[in-house]
Enzyme design. Structure first.
Site, PDB file in Angstrom:
ATOM      1  N   GLU A   1      49.725  -1.693 -19.547  1.00  0.00           N
ATOM      2  CA  GLU A   1      50.155  -3.062 -19.843  1.00  0.00           C
ATOM      3  C   GLU A   1      48.985  -3.707 -20.568  1.00  0.00           C
ATOM      4  OE1 GLU A   1      50.449  -6.381 -20.276  1.00  0.00           O
ATOM      5  OE2 GLU A   1      50.351  -6.907 -18.143  1.00  0.00           O
TER       6      GLU A   1
ATOM      7  N   LYS B   1      40.574  -0.008  -8.633  1.00  0.00           N
ATOM      8  CA  LYS B   1      39.307  -0.396  -9.252  1.00  0.00           C
ATOM      9  C   LYS B   1      39.520  -1.777  -9.858  1.00  0.00           C
ATOM     10  CE  LYS B   1      36.943  -0.770 -12.561  1.00  0.00           C
ATOM     11  NZ  LYS B   1      36.302  -2.028 -12.980  1.00  0.00           N
TER      12      LYS B   1
ATOM     13  N   CYS C   1      48.347 -11.973 -20.239  1.00  0.00           N
ATOM     14  CA  CYS C   1      48.869 -10.941 -21.151  1.00  0.00           C
ATOM     15  C   CYS C   1      50.133 -11.426 -21.832  1.00  0.00           C
ATOM     16  CB  CYS C   1      49.100  -9.635 -20.403  1.00  0.00           C
ATOM     17  SG  CYS C   1      49.844  -9.860 -18.794  1.00  0.00           S
TER      18      CYS C   1
ATOM     19  N   GLU D   1      45.247 -10.572 -30.335  1.00  0.00           N
ATOM     20  CA  GLU D   1      45.271 -11.228 -29.025  1.00  0.00           C
ATOM     21  C   GLU D   1      43.940 -11.966 -28.837  1.00  0.00           C
ATOM     22  OE1 GLU D   1      45.230  -8.865 -25.324  1.00  0.00           O
ATOM     23  OE2 GLU D   1      46.879 -10.140 -24.682  1.00  0.00           O
TER      24      GLU D   1
HETATM   25  P1  NAP Z   1      39.166  -4.221 -20.233  1.00  0.00           P
HETATM   26  O1  NAP Z   1      37.792  -3.777 -20.592  1.00  0.00           O
HETATM   27  O2  NAP Z   1      40.315  -3.466 -20.771  1.00  0.00           O
HETATM   28  O3  NAP Z   1      39.199  -4.239 -18.639  1.00  0.00           O
HETATM   29  C1  NAP Z   1      40.319  -3.975 -17.832  1.00  0.00           C
HETATM   30  C2  NAP Z   1      39.938  -3.038 -16.678  1.00  0.00           C
HETATM   31  O4  NAP Z   1      39.579  -1.756 -17.211  1.00  0.00           O
HETATM   32  C3  NAP Z   1      38.717  -3.515 -15.900  1.00  0.00           C
HETATM   33  O5  NAP Z   1      38.868  -3.177 -14.532  1.00  0.00           O
HETATM   34  C4  NAP Z   1      37.612  -2.710 -16.529  1.00  0.00           C
HETATM   35  O6  NAP Z   1      36.477  -2.588 -15.718  1.00  0.00           O
HETATM   36  C5  NAP Z   1      38.296  -1.384 -16.731  1.00  0.00           C
HETATM   37  N1  NAP Z   1      37.647  -0.498 -17.701  1.00  0.00           N
HETATM   38  C6  NAP Z   1      36.827  -0.825 -18.732  1.00  0.00           C
HETATM   39  N2  NAP Z   1      36.404   0.289 -19.372  1.00  0.00           N
HETATM   40  C7  NAP Z   1      36.981   1.341 -18.738  1.00  0.00           C
HETATM   41  C8  NAP Z   1      36.948   2.755 -18.924  1.00  0.00           C
HETATM   42  N3  NAP Z   1      36.227   3.319 -19.898  1.00  0.00           N
HETATM   43  N4  NAP Z   1      37.672   3.537 -18.089  1.00  0.00           N
HETATM   44  C9  NAP Z   1      38.411   3.001 -17.096  1.00  0.00           C
HETATM   45  N5  NAP Z   1      38.459   1.677 -16.868  1.00  0.00           N
HETATM   46  C10 NAP Z   1      37.772   0.842 -17.675  1.00  0.00           C
HETATM   47  O7  NAP Z   1      39.364  -5.726 -20.609  1.00  0.00           O
HETATM   48  P2  NAP Z   1      38.197  -6.829 -20.720  1.00  0.00           P
HETATM   49  O8  NAP Z   1      36.983  -6.265 -21.393  1.00  0.00           O
HETATM   50  O9  NAP Z   1      37.994  -7.371 -19.394  1.00  0.00           O
HETATM   51  O10 NAP Z   1      38.865  -7.870 -21.703  1.00  0.00           O
HETATM   52  C11 NAP Z   1      38.788  -7.665 -23.112  1.00  0.00           C
HETATM   53  C12 NAP Z   1      40.083  -8.032 -23.796  1.00  0.00           C
HETATM   54  O11 NAP Z   1      41.164  -7.292 -23.218  1.00  0.00           O
HETATM   55  C13 NAP Z   1      40.517  -9.478 -23.635  1.00  0.00           C
HETATM   56  O12 NAP Z   1      39.909 -10.299 -24.581  1.00  0.00           O
HETATM   57  C14 NAP Z   1      42.002  -9.377 -23.799  1.00  0.00           C
HETATM   58  O13 NAP Z   1      42.345  -9.388 -25.148  1.00  0.00           O
HETATM   59  C15 NAP Z   1      42.349  -8.039 -23.212  1.00  0.00           C
HETATM   60  N6  NAP Z   1      42.839  -8.120 -21.820  1.00  0.00           N
HETATM   61  C16 NAP Z   1      44.157  -8.003 -21.604  1.00  0.00           C
HETATM   62  C17 NAP Z   1      44.646  -8.117 -20.315  1.00  0.00           C
HETATM   63  C18 NAP Z   1      46.089  -8.008 -20.016  1.00  0.00           C
HETATM   64  O14 NAP Z   1      46.546  -8.579 -19.040  1.00  0.00           O
HETATM   65  N7  NAP Z   1      46.850  -7.265 -20.768  1.00  0.00           N
HETATM   66  C19 NAP Z   1      43.787  -8.353 -19.256  1.00  0.00           C
HETATM   67  C20 NAP Z   1      42.410  -8.441 -19.507  1.00  0.00           C
HETATM   68  C21 NAP Z   1      41.974  -8.315 -20.795  1.00  0.00           C
HETATM   69  P3  NAP Z   1      35.246  -3.646 -15.857  1.00  0.00           P
HETATM   70  O15 NAP Z   1      35.778  -4.926 -16.353  1.00  0.00           O
HETATM   71  O16 NAP Z   1      34.737  -3.750 -14.484  1.00  0.00           O
HETATM   72  O17 NAP Z   1      34.283  -3.023 -16.802  1.00  0.00           O
END
Ligand code: NAP
Ligand code: MG
Length: 484
Positions: free
Chosen positions: A255, A180, A289, A386
Site C-alpha cells: 500500500e 516492525k 496515503c 505524492e
Molecule cells: P518508508 O521509508 O517507505 O517507511 C515505511 C516503513 O518501511 C517504515 O517502517 C520504514 O522503517 C520501513 N523501511 C524503510 N526502509 C526499509 C527497507 N529497506 N526494508 C524494509 N523496511 C524498510 O517511508 P518514509 O521514509 O517514512 O516516508 C517517505 C515517503 O513515503 C513519504 O514522503 C510519503 O510519500 C511516502 N509514505 C507513504 C505512506 C503511505 O501510507 N502509503 C506512509 C508513509 C510514507 P523506518 O522508518 O524505521 O526506517
C-alpha cells in the site's frame, strides 16, 4: 502523563509475550515533532531480534495460538478491541506526542483500531471453505489456512489504524505476526502489544521489533521463516520489499500511497463538497496515503470553488499536537524538508491561499503552513508526485472526457471521488476512474473498516480492510478425496 507505553520501557522489543532488550544493546532517539525535543529512546532492533521474533511466532503457531479455534481467535480479538477502548486517552496522547497529530485525530485513530478488532473478531469464524461438485467418486472441498508467520512493516502516519487493519486481519485468520513499526512512531505499537497480551493474546502471536527500516525492516523482509509481508509506505521501499520477497517467493501486499483526485462537476452540491475538498487534503497534515491532493473542477464552477477553498485555507491553523488545531506539525524535520522542497518547486505557481502556523508553535517543531495552489498544469510535479504534506492543487477541466484523462493521468491509483448530482455520470465516472476506491458525493465514507482498500499502479497491490483482507491473509487449500 507517562511517556512510557503502559509503563513499559520503550527501549525494548516485545517478543514471545515478554519485554526483551535488543541484542545489540543499541537504541535510537524518538523525537516529538511538535517541539523537536527527544521523548525517549527506542530499541534499535536488528537481524538477531527479528530472528528471535520469528522463532517466537513459530512457537505460537505450534502452541496455543495455532491450536485456537476460529471462534476462540475471534473472542480474543474482540477482547483486545474492548481493552483498547479502556486506554483511549493514553494511546491518543502517546500518538499525538510521538507523531504530532492533533489529539482529536489521535483519538479517532484509537477508536478505529478498536473497531478493526471488533470487526475482525467477528469475522474470524465467518470465512468458510466450499465443497465443489466434481467427478463421480470424488468429494472436493477447500480449506482456508493461515500463511504462518506474517511480517508487517508499517509507516508513521497512522500506526494504530494500520495495526488494526493488518494485524487484526492476520490474527483473525490464525497467522502469527512480527511487526516492525516506523522508527518515528513506535510507542502505540509497543503499548498495543502489551494491551493485546493482557487481553489474552497468547505469547508470540504478536511480536514487535522497533528499529531502522534498513536493519530490522530489511531483516524481516529477507527472513526465510516469514510467509507473507504486508507493507505500507513509500514506492521506493515497496519496490525493494517486493524484490526481496521474491527470493523466497513470498506474497506481498503493498500500500504505497497516491495522488488521489476529487472531481467536481458543474452540477455538484458545492456546499456539501467544500468541507471534503479541503479536509481530505489537510487531515493528518496531508500525511495520508489516501489524501486528496488534486482537486479537478469544471470551468463553470471553477472560480467559485477556488474562492471558497481559499477562504477555508486562510482560516487554517497549524500548531502543536496538544493544542489540537486543524493541523499538527509534520512527523519529522526530514518530512518537513521534503514538503518544503515541493513548495519551492511551486514558486512559479499561483498560490491561492495559505493557512498560518500559530505564534505559540515552538521553533523546534516541524511545521508547514497548509498551502493551496490553483491553475496547476496536470503534468506539473506538484500535480504528479505524492507530496505527503498539507498541500493541494486545483486543476480546471472542460468536460467529462478531459476530467477522466487528468484524473487517471498519474502513475498512482488509490482513491478518487466524484461530485455530481447526475446519476448516469456518477456511474460512468466510477467505472472510468483508475482507483481502488471511488466515492460518490463524499470522500472516504468515514474510513469504514468494512471497505476493502488498496490500489493499482504505483499505489500498490493487494487489498486490506473489510472481509477482502481475510483472503489475502490466508491460503486456500483444495482437498480432492477419491472414495469410489
Ligand atoms: P518508508 O521509508 O517507505 O517507511 C515505511 C516503513 O518501511 C517504515 O517502517 C520504514 O522503517 C520501513 N523501511 C524503510 N526502509 C526499509 C527497507 N529497506 N526494508 C524494509 N523496511 C524498510 O517511508 P518514509 O521514509 O517514512 O516516508 C517517505 C515517503 O513515503 C513519504 O514522503 C510519503 O510519500 C511516502 N509514505 C507513504 C505512506 C503511505 O501510507 N502509503 C506512509 C508513509 C510514507 P523506518 O522508518 O524505521 O526506517
Ligand atoms: Mg516521533
Amino acid at each position: 502523563m507517562t511517556l512510557r507505553p503502559m509503563n513499559i520501557d520503550p527501549a525494548f522489543c516485545f517478543i514471545g509475550g515478554a519485554w526483551v532488550a535488543p541484542q545489540s544493546g543499541q537504541s535510537l532517539p524518538l523525537i516529538n515533532p511538535s517541539d523537536g525535543t527527544q521523548l525517549c529512546e527506542i530499541a534499535r532492533g536488528q537481524g538477531d531480534d527479528i530472528h528471535a521474533a520469528v522463532a517466537a511466532a513459530e512457537a505460537a503457531l505450534a502452541g496455543d495460538w495455532g491450536k485456537a479455534t476460529a471462534a476462540e481467535r475471534g473472542r480474543i480479538l474482540a477482547a483486545i478491541g474492548r481493552a483498547v477502548l479502556t486506554h483511549v486517552d493514553h494511546l491518543a496522547e502517546l500518538e499525538a506526542m510521538d507523531v504530532g497529530k492533533p489529539l482529536k485525530q489521535a483519538r479517532a485513530d484509537v477508536l478505529a483500531l478498536a473497531r478493526y478488532l471488533e470487526f475482525y473478531g467477528g469475522a474470524a469464524d465467518k470465512l468458510h471453505g466450499e465443497t465443489i461438485p466434481y467427478l463421480d467418486g470424488y468429494t472436493v472441498y477447500t480449506l482456508r489456512e493461515p500463511h504462518g508467520v506474517t511480517g508487517h512493516i508499517i509507516p508513521w502516519n497512522y500506526p494504530m489504524q494500520i495495526i488494526g487493519r493488518s494485524i487484526g486481519a492476520a490474527l483473525a485468520m490464525g497467522n502469527a505476526c512480527v511487526l516492525k513499526p516506523a522508527e518515528e512512531a513506535c510507542l502505540t505499537a509497543l503499548a498495543f502489544a502489551q494491551i493485546a497480551h493482557d487481553a489474552g493474546l497468547p505469547a508470540g502471536a504478536l511480536n514487535v521489533v522497533p528499529g531502522l527500516g534498513a536493519e530490522a525492516g530489511a531483516a524481516l523482509t529477507a527472513h526465510s521463516g516469514v510467509h507473507h509481508i504486508s507493507f505500507t509506505g513509500s514506492v521506493g521501499v515497496g519496490r525493494l520489499i517486493q524484490q526481496t520477497a521474491a527470493t523466497h517467493i513470498v506474497p506481498v501486499t503493498l500500500e504505497l500511497g497516491g495522488k488521489s483526485p476529487q472531481v467536481v462537476f458543474e452540477d455538484a452540491d458545492l456546499d456539501a463538497a467544500l468541507p471534503f475538498l479541503v479536509n481530505a487534503g489537510i487531515q493528518n497534515a496531508g500525511q495520508t496515503c489516501s489524501a486528496s491532493s488534486r482537486i479537478l473542477v469544471h470551468h463553470k464552477v471553477y472560480d467559485e470553488v477556488v474562492e471558497k477553498m481559499a477562504s477555508r485555507y486562510s482560516a487554517l491553523r497549524a500548531g502543536p499536537a496538544m493544542a489540537d488545531l486543524d493541523v499538527g506539525p509534520l512527523v519529522s524535520d526530514r518530512q518537513r524538508d521534503i514538503v518544503q522542497g515541493f513548495l519551492d518547486q511551486g514558486k512559479d505557481l499561483t498560490m491561492a491561499a495559505q493557512g498560518k502556523v500559530v505564534d505559540e508553535a515552538p521553533a523546534g517543531g516541524a511545521y508547514c503552513a497548509p498551502t493551496l495552489f490553483t491553475d496547476v498544469a496536470p503534468e506539473h510535479c506538484l500535480a504528479q508526485d505524492e507530496i505527503f504534506g498539507p498541500v493541494q492543487v486545483v486543476i480546471p477541466f472542460d468536460d467529462e472526457a478531459q476530467a477522466i484523462e487528468i484524473a487517471n493521468g498519474t502513475d498512482f491509483g488509490l482513491v478518487a471521488s466524484i461530485w455530481s448530482r447526475d446519476g448516469a455520470r456518477q456511474m460512468r465516472m466510477a467505472k472510468a476512474l483508475r482507483a481502488g476506491q471511488v466515492f460518490v458525493n463524499n470522500y472516504g465514507a468515514g474510513g469504514g473498516v468494512e471497505l476493502p482498500f488498496g490500489g493499482t499502479g504505483l499505489s500498490g497491490h493487494g487489498r486490506e480492510k473489510g472481509f477482502e483482507a481475510l483472503y489475502g491473509f490466508s491460503m486456500l487449500k483444495t482437498v480432492a478425496a477419491y472414495h469410489g
